[in-house]
Every structure is written in C-alpha cells, then in structure tokens.
Design an enzyme around this catalytic site. Structure first.
Site, PDB file in Angstrom:
ATOM      1  CB  VAL A  58      -0.961  -0.024   1.222  1.00 45.44           C
ATOM      2  CG1 VAL A  58      -0.203   0.105   2.531  1.00 45.44           C
ATOM      3  CG2 VAL A  58      -2.039   1.024   1.112  1.00 45.44           C
ATOM      4  CB  CYS A  59       1.871   3.955  -1.777  1.00 52.86           C
ATOM      5  SG  CYS A  59       0.967   4.085  -3.333  1.00 52.86           S
ATOM      6  NE  ARG A  60      -0.397  11.176  -1.562  1.00 53.92           N
ATOM      7  CZ  ARG A  60      -1.036  11.873  -2.499  1.00 53.92           C
ATOM      8  NH1 ARG A  60      -2.293  12.202  -2.352  1.00 53.92           N
ATOM      9  NH2 ARG A  60      -0.412  12.265  -3.585  1.00 53.92           N
ATOM     10  CG  MET A  86      -2.251   4.145   3.417  1.00 56.71           C
ATOM     11  SD  MET A  86      -2.963   2.793   4.422  1.00 56.71           S
ATOM     12  CE  MET A  86      -3.633   3.718   5.817  1.00 56.71           C
TER      13      MET A  86
END
Length: 107
Positions: A58-60, A86
C-alpha cells in the site's frame, strides 16, 4: 504480466501489509499492523519480508505500491497491490493509527 490488485476493503484482516510511503506519510496515519519500508529502501530491505505468504502493498493512492508489487512479483514474491492505497483504506473505514499523537489521516 498482470499485477494482482485488491480493494482496500477486501484486504484480509491477517494480511501482511507493507506500507511503502515516506516517513512523514507513515507518521500521519497507517494501518495498525502494517510494516513500513519506504519504496526507496525496498530493494536493500527485501530480506526483512516473509517469503512464505502474500504481501499486500500500500501507498497513498496506489502508484508507488504498484511499482513495489510489480518488482516483488518479478523477483518471485507473491505481492498484491492495494488499489487506491491508504486513501481507499481510510474511505473504507479500515483502522488507522498515527505516530504523532494526533488523529490519523492520509498525508
């Protein structure tokens, strides 16, 4: 090669969640059980990741995690990109914590 993706709301509760965002983003808000390895450190720290289970990355918003998941799959790991990152995690009402003492948010 197609990269596996999963909706944030569908990530299993007991998943190994790898957060590849930068430290300031991580500190602002992350999943409680996530492991933090910034994308720039991933190649040198890949040995810290379990080889015997899927890695949910996961990232932004999903771009950096897609790159990380593609590379991990390329080297023989099983990696799944968390679609929408996220931002989708927070929108789905999944749990979040911060490292700042402030309410968690997606930076």
């Amino acid at each position: 090669m197609t990269m596996p993706e999963i909706a944030a709301k569908a990530v299993p509760e007991d998943a190994y969640l790898l957060d590849v965002r930068e430290l300031d983003e991580w500190r602002a808000g992350h999943a409680p059980e996530a492991v933090h390895i910034p994308l720039g450190d991933l190649q040198e720290r890949v040995g810290e990741l379990p080889a015997d289970q899927p890695l949910y990355v996961v990232c932004r918003v999903g771009g950096r995690s897609a790159h990380a998941a593609m590379w991990l799959n390329h080297i023989g790991r099983e990696a799944v990109n968390v679609d929408g990152g996220m931002q989708s995690w927070a929108a789905a009402g999944r749990p979040m914590v911060s490292e700042t003492g402030e309410p968690p948010f997606v930076a």
